[in-house]
Design an enzyme around this catalytic site. Structure first.
Site, PDB file in Angstrom:
ATOM      1  N   LYS A   1       5.344  11.604  -2.309  1.00 38.33           N
ATOM      2  CA  LYS A   1       3.927  11.790  -1.990  1.00 38.33           C
ATOM      3  C   LYS A   1       3.794  12.935  -1.000  1.00 38.33           C
ATOM      4  O   LYS A   1       4.448  12.930   0.057  1.00 38.33           O
ATOM      5  CB  LYS A   1       3.415  10.487  -1.375  1.00 38.33           C
ATOM      6  CG  LYS A   1       1.963  10.187  -1.609  1.00 38.33           C
ATOM      7  CD  LYS A   1       1.705   8.769  -1.080  1.00 38.33           C
ATOM      8  CE  LYS A   1       0.286   8.362  -1.216  1.00 38.33           C
ATOM      9  NZ  LYS A   1       0.007   7.140  -0.447  1.00 38.33           N
TER      10      LYS A   1
HETATM   11  C1  E4P Z   1      -2.853   5.359  -1.235  1.00 43.78           C
HETATM   12  O1  E4P Z   1      -2.063   6.096  -1.726  1.00 43.78           O
HETATM   13  C2  E4P Z   1      -3.499   5.604   0.057  1.00 43.78           C
HETATM   14  O2  E4P Z   1      -2.538   5.840   1.003  1.00 43.78           O
HETATM   15  C3  E4P Z   1      -4.384   4.456   0.439  1.00 43.78           C
HETATM   16  O3  E4P Z   1      -5.051   3.967  -0.708  1.00 43.78           O
HETATM   17  C4  E4P Z   1      -5.333   4.760   1.563  1.00 43.78           C
HETATM   18  O4  E4P Z   1      -6.226   3.697   1.737  1.00 43.78           O
HETATM   19  P1  E4P Z   1      -7.126   3.519   3.050  1.00 43.78           P
HETATM   20  O5  E4P Z   1      -8.151   4.604   3.063  1.00 43.78           O
HETATM   21  O6  E4P Z   1      -7.735   2.173   2.913  1.00 43.78           O
HETATM   22  O7  E4P Z   1      -6.190   3.640   4.220  1.00 43.78           O
END
Ligand code: E4P
Length: 217
Positions: free
Chosen positions: A83
């Site tokens: 990522k």
């Molecule tokens: C996923 O890849 C993200 O890191 C995650 O969905 C972020 O979610 P949040 O905005 O609730 O922290």
């Protein structure tokens, strides 16, 4: 629609995985902090449990360092998805890592143009953050629709991974638009099964069944 679980909590992943609800997992530095676990160890455990893509996020801000971190994360297991953030350096890292055959999830996407450029850099997944857009009074679902239209116009194979999902309506709305994947916390996935009329109907059936005085077994 594929379901990814947005957590680094092994027990929650295992429970949902037994029900066949887990097509993959996403983590980020905040979720690693919350788990209290070492990123390399917990990512390995998740990859041993889940067959699908498991996103593990780089933390450097420079492309070269992201590439080195990404290669190390990808060594953990074949289903690791590296990522990277949607910055110019992140796109450079995406191009190199995807060119090496690694899956790459480009994260922190907040505009259709960002999604377009990530697809051109070879992203396997693009992660538009629905909830965080809603938090600042913008329409996260409109972004999903715009990306779907753009990717379909040109046949980009990058998968739309609806992220920052906070509500069950986010899930059904993203599914109606045609997001390829959604990632949600375990609590939101469990809530997908809930409906007050189901609870009410079941209570009535249980009460009537008791009055029959019968047993099945
Ligand atoms: C996923 O890849 C993200 O890191 C995650 O969905 C972020 O979610 P949040 O905005 O609730 O922290």
């Amino acid at each position: 629609m594929k379901f990814f679980v947005d957590t680094a909590e092994i027990d929650a992943i295992a429970e949902l995985n037994e029900l066949g609800m887990v097509d993959g997992v996403t983590t980020n530095p905040s979720l690693i902090l919350k788990s209290g676990r070492n990123i390399l160890e917990v990512t390995k455990e998740i990859c041993d449990l889940v067959e699908g893509p498991v996103s593990a996020e780089v933390v450097s801000l420079k492309a070269d360092e992201m590439i080195t971190e990404g290669r190390k994360l990808a060594e953990i297991a074949p289903n690791v998805t590296v990522k990277v953030p949607l910055t110019w350096d992140g796109l450079k890292a995406c191009k190199v890592l995807s060119g090496e055959g690694k899956m790459v999830n480009v994260t922190l996407c907040f505009s259709a143009n960002q999604a377009l450029i990530a697809a051109k850099a070879g992203a396997t997944f693009i992660s538009p953050f629905i909830g965080r857009l809603d938090d600042v009074n913008l329409d996260g679902m409109e972004l999903i629709a715009d990306i779907r239209e753009i990717y379909d116009n040109y046949g980009f194979e990058t998968q739309i991974l609806a992220a920052s999902i906070r509500t069950v309506n986010h899930v059904s709305d993203a599914a109606k638009i045609g997001a390829d994947v959604m990632t949600a916390p375990p609590a939101v996935i469990r809530k997908l099964a809930e409906h007050p009329l189901t609870d009410k109907g079941l209570a009535a059936f249980v009460a009537d069944w008791e009055k029959t005085g019968q047993t099945i077994l």
